[in-house]
Write a protein that holds these residues in place. Structure first.
Motif, short mmCIF file in Angstrom:
data_model
loop_
_atom_site.label_atom_id
_atom_site.label_comp_id
_atom_site.label_asym_id
_atom_site.label_seq_id
_atom_site.Cartn_x
_atom_site.Cartn_y
_atom_site.Cartn_z
N LEU A 8 34.19 4.73 9.92
CA LEU A 8 34.19 6.16 10.20
C LEU A 8 34.87 6.91 9.06
O LEU A 8 34.38 7.95 8.61
N ASN A 9 35.99 6.40 8.57
CA ASN A 9 36.70 7.04 7.46
C ASN A 9 35.84 7.04 6.20
O ASN A 9 35.85 8.01 5.44
N GLN A 10 35.11 5.96 5.94
CA GLN A 10 34.24 5.92 4.77
C GLN A 10 33.12 6.94 4.89
O GLN A 10 32.81 7.64 3.94
N ASN A 11 32.50 7.04 6.05
CA ASN A 11 31.42 8.01 6.25
C ASN A 11 31.96 9.44 6.16
O ASN A 11 31.32 10.31 5.58
N PHE A 12 33.13 9.68 6.73
CA PHE A 12 33.72 11.01 6.68
C PHE A 12 34.06 11.38 5.24
O PHE A 12 33.81 12.50 4.82
N GLY A 13 34.57 10.43 4.47
CA GLY A 13 34.88 10.68 3.06
C GLY A 13 33.64 11.05 2.27
O GLY A 13 33.66 11.93 1.42
N LYS A 14 32.54 10.38 2.56
CA LYS A 14 31.28 10.67 1.88
C LYS A 14 30.78 12.07 2.24
O LYS A 14 30.31 12.80 1.37
N GLU A 15 30.92 12.44 3.50
CA GLU A 15 30.49 13.78 3.92
C GLU A 15 31.33 14.86 3.25
O GLU A 15 30.80 15.89 2.82
N VAL A 16 32.63 14.64 3.15
CA VAL A 16 33.50 15.61 2.48
C VAL A 16 33.14 15.70 1.00
O VAL A 16 33.07 16.79 0.43
N GLU A 17 32.87 14.56 0.38
CA GLU A 17 32.51 14.54 -1.03
C GLU A 17 31.23 15.33 -1.28
O GLU A 17 31.15 16.15 -2.20
N VAL A 18 30.23 15.12 -0.44
CA VAL A 18 28.96 15.83 -0.59
C VAL A 18 29.13 17.32 -0.31
O VAL A 18 28.56 18.16 -1.00
N SER A 19 29.96 17.66 0.68
CA SER A 19 30.21 19.07 0.98
C SER A 19 30.90 19.77 -0.18
O SER A 19 30.57 20.91 -0.53
N LEU A 20 31.86 19.09 -0.81
CA LEU A 20 32.53 19.67 -1.97
C LEU A 20 31.58 19.82 -3.14
O LEU A 20 31.63 20.81 -3.88
N LEU A 21 30.71 18.86 -3.32
CA LEU A 21 29.71 18.94 -4.38
C LEU A 21 28.78 20.12 -4.15
O LEU A 21 28.45 20.86 -5.07
N ASN A 22 28.37 20.32 -2.90
CA ASN A 22 27.52 21.45 -2.56
C ASN A 22 28.23 22.77 -2.83
O ASN A 22 27.65 23.71 -3.37
N MET A 23 29.52 22.85 -2.47
CA MET A 23 30.29 24.07 -2.70
C MET A 23 30.41 24.35 -4.20
O MET A 23 30.25 25.49 -4.64
N ALA A 24 30.69 23.32 -4.98
CA ALA A 24 30.81 23.50 -6.43
C ALA A 24 29.49 23.95 -7.03
O ALA A 24 29.45 24.82 -7.92
N LEU A 25 28.40 23.39 -6.54
CA LEU A 25 27.07 23.78 -7.03
C LEU A 25 26.78 25.24 -6.70
O LEU A 25 26.29 25.99 -7.55
N GLU A 26 27.09 25.66 -5.47
CA GLU A 26 26.86 27.05 -5.08
C GLU A 26 27.69 28.02 -5.93
O GLU A 26 27.19 29.06 -6.36
N LEU A 27 28.94 27.68 -6.18
CA LEU A 27 29.80 28.54 -7.00
C LEU A 27 29.30 28.61 -8.44
O LEU A 27 29.32 29.68 -9.06
N THR A 28 28.84 27.48 -8.97
CA THR A 28 28.31 27.46 -10.33
C THR A 28 27.04 28.29 -10.43
O THR A 28 26.85 29.05 -11.38
N MET A 29 26.17 28.16 -9.44
CA MET A 29 24.94 28.95 -9.44
C MET A 29 25.25 30.44 -9.38
O MET A 29 24.62 31.25 -10.08
N ASP A 30 26.23 30.82 -8.57
CA ASP A 30 26.62 32.22 -8.46
C ASP A 30 27.18 32.73 -9.78
O ASP A 30 26.83 33.83 -10.23
N ALA A 31 28.02 31.94 -10.43
CA ALA A 31 28.62 32.36 -11.70
C ALA A 31 27.55 32.52 -12.78
O ALA A 31 27.57 33.50 -13.55
N VAL A 32 26.60 31.60 -12.84
CA VAL A 32 25.55 31.68 -13.86
C VAL A 32 24.63 32.87 -13.57
O VAL A 32 24.22 33.59 -14.49
N ASP A 33 24.31 33.10 -12.30
CA ASP A 33 23.47 34.25 -11.96
C ASP A 33 24.14 35.56 -12.36
O ASP A 33 23.50 36.46 -12.91
N ARG A 34 25.45 35.66 -12.13
CA ARG A 34 26.17 36.87 -12.53
C ARG A 34 26.21 37.03 -14.04
O ARG A 34 26.08 38.13 -14.56
#
Length: 82
Positions: A8-34
């Motif tokens: 469960l901890n391994q799966n939860f860690g993977k989900e957090v990692e992917v969520s952080l990657l998604n957040m970083a991608l969204e912020l990067t896309m916003d910065a480049v669009d601006r």
């Protein structure tokens, strides 16, 4: 019981990692669009570094979103925190 807990901890860690990657991608896309908007027409010129960043972010977004279902993982992580 310990095996399921560690799994469960391994799966939860993977989900957090992917969520952080998604957040970083969204912020990067916003910065480049601006940045493209700030530079106006020159932001779309392939001679500008902004256009190269824009193309890189779009390609990275397409690759990541095709290999990972961000919505499902983010929803599962949100339910875990609730």
């Amino acid at each position: 019981m310990k095996e399921s807990s560690s799994q469960l901890n391994q799966n939860f860690g993977k989900e957090v990692e992917v969520s952080l990657l998604n957040m970083a991608l969204e912020l990067t896309m916003d910065a480049v669009d601006r940045a493209v908007q700030i530079f106006g027409g020159f932001g779309y010129s392939l001679l500008s570094p902004i256009a190269r960043h824009y193309l890189d972010v779009q390609a990275l977004s397409a690759l990541l979103r095709s290999s990972v279902d961000f919505d499902e993982i983010s929803a599962r992580a949100a339910l875990t925190f609730a």
